[in-house]
Design an enzyme around this catalytic site. Structure first.
Site, PDB file in Angstrom:
ATOM      1  N   PRO A 362     -19.816  -7.768 -33.927  1.00 32.79           N
ATOM      2  CA  PRO A 362     -18.356  -7.660 -34.095  1.00 32.79           C
ATOM      3  C   PRO A 362     -17.650  -8.909 -33.589  1.00 32.79           C
ATOM      4  O   PRO A 362     -18.233  -9.737 -32.895  1.00 32.79           O
ATOM      5  CB  PRO A 362     -18.007  -6.423 -33.249  1.00 32.79           C
ATOM      6  N   PRO A 363     -16.383  -9.064 -33.918  1.00 33.81           N
ATOM      7  CA  PRO A 363     -15.643 -10.247 -33.460  1.00 33.81           C
ATOM      8  C   PRO A 363     -15.503 -10.280 -31.943  1.00 33.81           C
ATOM      9  O   PRO A 363     -15.385  -9.237 -31.289  1.00 33.81           O
ATOM     10  CB  PRO A 363     -14.268 -10.108 -34.137  1.00 33.81           C
ATOM     11  N   GLY A 364     -15.510 -11.482 -31.385  1.00 34.40           N
ATOM     12  CA  GLY A 364     -15.240 -11.660 -29.975  1.00 34.40           C
ATOM     13  C   GLY A 364     -16.418 -11.472 -29.051  1.00 34.40           C
ATOM     14  O   GLY A 364     -16.237 -11.458 -27.834  1.00 34.40           O
ATOM     15  N   SER A 694     -23.501   8.893 -41.947  1.00 30.93           N
ATOM     16  CA  SER A 694     -23.714   9.308 -40.564  1.00 30.93           C
ATOM     17  C   SER A 694     -22.691  10.321 -40.083  1.00 30.93           C
ATOM     18  O   SER A 694     -22.826  10.843 -38.968  1.00 30.93           O
ATOM     19  CB  SER A 694     -23.691   8.085 -39.641  1.00 30.93           C
ATOM     20  N   LYS A 737     -22.481   2.596 -31.495  1.00 36.27           N
ATOM     21  CA  LYS A 737     -21.856   3.915 -31.417  1.00 36.27           C
ATOM     22  C   LYS A 737     -21.870   4.456 -29.987  1.00 36.27           C
ATOM     23  O   LYS A 737     -20.887   5.048 -29.526  1.00 36.27           O
ATOM     24  CB  LYS A 737     -22.580   4.880 -32.350  1.00 36.27           C
TER      25      LYS A 737
END
Length: 810
Positions: A362-364, A694, A737
């Site tokens: 993910p970003p960052g 899911s 998750k």
């Protein structure tokens, strides 16, 4: 006709009667004269100076004869000169001076021209007109319209003055024409001048024609070159094009070009020398050769590999990411060992070719900055190309040289900027490449990223192979699903998940907070940020997988601190060294950043049957997902799905409902509660598209909760795919998750049993804070979460059959 007139001295010009001419005014005396005359009768005597360099002029510096004239309009120019339009009236002669200050005023005598009539005057008029027409044909500076004007003038006096004012003459010659008393004498002087000037110009043309010869082509070219050199020498310059061409040839000769590239460059240099500089092709060839000269042919910057230093650099720049760091250090160790022992590699790393690493997350979370750390650890240059939104193949492979404005692709442009052929090259956002009518840029990347092909990469613009095998390519992506399979096959995927709260606290302490303090000109001792405040920012203001928003929020806090520091500059010091530090505690976070933007939704929203908390994977990291179910009476059976659900997610809802209807009696649910009913399943945040299998377990639990009237506890999150047989299949993104569940405050997570090995990637602190329940079937899920099945009656209960850990864990 007054006998006293102001005298306006003029330089290097003679104003004749019956003509209009512009006169430049300079000096305070003449400006004063013009101002006084324009406010009166506007009459003035225009007299030419004998010596133009006399400043200011004296009476003896002026001619005795001049012209009385009318001043029409005075205009001030940008160079502080006043320009006046004057109209000559009649000849005058100065007979005495009245005064010289503040400007000249003289007593004048009006001297009209003597006009004789007869055949001789007519002959002179025609001769003067005929000579002037011949003169105009020899002098290109004079307009043909002037000849037509002269041809229309019939007055002998006006003709004499018109010829004298337009024919190139010296000031003394014009003054002689003005002073001659008769019109016939004026015309005679003009005829003599025109005949002499015409004879000289015709002689010049005849001489030029006699000595002109037609040289052979080679002599003509040499003469033109010599003439160009002479002109440039006279202008004080030099043959810039030849000098730059020699410099470019010398630069290209020193480059370690491959044989094929050397032949192409030599051929283009010869074309450049043959092509005229005025031709557009000259600029295109020159631009191409300049690009060749700028590329780093064989230039390397890497130093001997130091594995220990590489580990220190990676640990200093990034917290955690243990698996990623281990893979990078392993690769460096293999390269060093292979170089020390002279052993050639086999497979993807054969001949020293580096594998193509792809950081996915993910970003960052530090994907791009990790590439910068690798470059620093290896001592190499760093290059980066952002691929997001590119939909033209030429952006990667370059444009054909036949197009105006063509240039190499972004890969070679980046290598040219960094000046090395072995940099660490970041291909950022490779998953966001587009496909347009100009081609598929991902297909162009296949050759760039293939270790077996990129040693002879051919850019469309360069047209010669360039070795990319020394480049360490590193790709970044948020989601591998959008990367074409052929391109994905050339990469080694390294997944970066989100950070836990403890990891974010450590990163903020070690990296983000010192950077924010320095960026706002604060000293380390002026502000103290408590750990509880950082945790409050993480949970209430930055629900993210990475730490980019955390850095922005800390910067916002530092801005408020900087304001307080500036406001107390005038206050009395509290200590010998200054003031006490400003302490930012948990209670002060809302004062600095405002009301928290995120809350513990899982504890607030599940307060009735029909709601379950699911866990979802997104390109930005993991997140929690609420599924709401409602059952309403109707004539037939219907299923309504809302919340921008994709096809796979809609099929999961249909499978969950079918399983529940089939097994309602065995699970202890009244079958009539699902007959002739409209079942509505909604997933909030309807503006965000959602898809994937899911959520099947979550939808099944929400439907069973609504049908049985039992409430799902808010601390429970779940994920898994459900089949019509009731099997719970494994899903991906377990680490993301679980981290999302930890951030949201969930204390129990239900997972498919076959996902248990994936928990090894979850940090230990998160595993200890969450109770994991592993299931193989839907019956196990419903029994553990809602207490349905296995002899349990359909009585309405509000507590699940799971023993939860103590609330102090999280």
């Amino acid at each position: 006709m007054p006998d006293v007139l102001p005298v306006l001295p003029v330089r290097e010009t003679v104003v004749f009667p019956l003509t209009i001419a512009p006169v430049s005014i300079e000096g305070n005396r003449t400006r004063r004269l013009v101002e006084d005359v324009t406010s009166g009768d506007r009459l003035v005597a225009l007299v030419t100076r004998r010596h133009s360099d006399a400043r200011p002029p004296r009476p003896e510096d002026l001619y005795a004869h001049g012209s009385a004239a009318i001043l029409h309009e005075a205009l001030r120019g940008p160079d502080d000169l006043v320009r006046v339009a004057v109209q000559g009236l009649e000849r005058v002669r100065i007979v005495g001076w009245v005064r010289t200050e503040p400007y000249f005023v003289a007593r004048v005598q009006w001297v009209p021209d003597v006009i004789e009539h007869g055949p001789e005057l007519d002959a002179m008029v025609r001769t003067a007109r005929h000579l002037f027409l011949r003169f105009v044909t020899l002098v290109t500076e004079l307009s043909s319209d002037l000849a037509a004007t002269v041809d229309r003038v019939q007055d002998p006096r006006q003709l004499a003055y018109l010829l004298a004012s337009t024919t190139p003459m010296t000031t003394e010659a014009r003054q002689q024409v003005l002073e001659h008393p008769s019109v016939m004498g004026k015309l005679r002087r003009m005829i003599e001048h025109l005949q002499h000037d015409i004879a000289v110009r015709e002689l010049m043309q005849r001489i030029a024609g006699e000595v002109r010869t037609e040289p052979p082509p080679e002599s003509r070219e040499a003469a033109l070159k010599r003439e160009i050199e002479n002109l440039q020498r006279e202008l004080g310059g030099r043959d810039t094009e030849q000098s730059e061409g020699k410099d470019l040839r010398g630069t290209l000769a020193d480059l370690p070009l491959p044989e094929e590239a050397r032949k192409e460059v030599d051929r283009e240099v010869e074309r450049l020398e043959r092509t005229p500089t005025s031709s557009p092709e000259h600029g295109m060839i020159r631009t191409y050769l300049e690009w060749v000269a700028k590329l780093p042919w064989g230039k390397t910057t890497g130093r001997p590999i130091d594995v220990t230093r590489a580990r220190e650099v990676l640990d200093a720049d990034h917290y955690d990411l243990r698996a990623i760091k281990d893979r990078i250090v392993e690769y460096l160790a293999v390269r060093r060992l292979r170089a020390d022992r002279g052993v050639e590699g086999v497979g993807a790393e054969a001949d020293g070719r580096e594998p193509i690493l792809c950081f996915v997350g993910p970003p960052g979370v530090g994907k791009t900055s990790l590439g910068q750390s690798i470059a620093r650890a290896l001592g190499r240059k760093f290059a980066r190309v952002a691929l997001g939104g590119i939909h033209d193949e030429a952006e990667i492979r370059g444009h054909r040289r036949t197009y105006i404005g063509a240039m190499p692709g972004r890969v070679l442009q980046a290598l040219s900027r960094c000046g090395a052929s072995d940099p660490v090259f970041i291909l950022d956002e490779v998953d966001k490449l587009g496909v347009g009518y100009h081609g598929d840029p991902s297909a162009a990347l296949l050759e760039v990223l293939d270790p077996a092909q990129n040693s002879s990469f051919v850019d469309n613009y360069m047209g010669v192979p360039f070795d990319l095998s020394r480049v360490l390519f590193v790709c970044t992506a948020n989601n591998v699903d959008t990367i074409p399979p052929a391109l994905l096959d050339r990469m080694e995927l390294l997944f970066l998940a989100g950070y836990t709260d403890a990891e974010k606290l450590f990163i903020a302490r070690r990296h983000l907070l010192p950077k924010a303090i320095a960026a706002h000109a604060l000293r380390p001792g002026e502000v103290v940020v408590e750990d509880a405040a950082i945790r409050s920012i993480v949970r209430g203001y930055t629900r993210e997988a990475g730490v980019r928003s955390l850095g922005r929020e800390l910067a916002g806090v530092m801005r408020k601190v900087a304001l307080r520091v500036g406001q107390r500059e005038g206050e009395a010091r509290t200590t010998e060294d200054g003031w006490d530090p400003i302490v930012v505690g948990e209670a002060a976070v809302a004062e600095y950043l405002g009301t928290p933007r995120f809350h513990d939704e899982s504890m607030e929203r599940i307060d009735r049957p029909g709601v379950a908390t699911g866990l979802a994977w997104m390109p930005t990291g993991g997140d929690i997902l609420f599924v709401e179910a409602s059952i309403m009476p109707c004539q037939g059976d219907a299923l309504v799905l809302t919340g921008q659900l994709g096809n796979v997610m809609r099929e999961s809802a249909q499978a969950a409902l079918s399983y529940l209807r089939t097994n309602a009696g065995r699970l202890g649910i009244d079958a009539r509660s699902l007959e002739h009913k409209t079942v509505h399943v909604h997933v909030p945040a309807g503006a965000i598209p959602k898809d994937g299998p899911s959520a099947g377990v979550t939808m099944l639990v929400a439907l069973a909760s609504q049908a049985s009237g039992r409430i799902v506890r808010s601390e429970i999150g779940m994920t898994g795919e459900v089949t019509l047989r009731g099997r719970v299949l494994p899903v991906g993104g377990v680490k993301e998750k679980v981290l999302a569940a930890h951030r949201a405050g969930l204390r129990v997570v239900v997972l498919p049993r076959r996902c248990e090995p994936q928990l090894e990637d979850v940090p230990a602190e998160v595993r200890s804070a969450i109770q994991f329940v592993f299931v193989d079937s839907a019956d196990e899920v419903l029994a553990m979460v809602l207490g349905l099945g296995d002899g349990v009656t359909s009585e309405r209960v509000t507590q699940p059959m799971i023993e939860l850990p103590p609330t102090s864990v999280h």
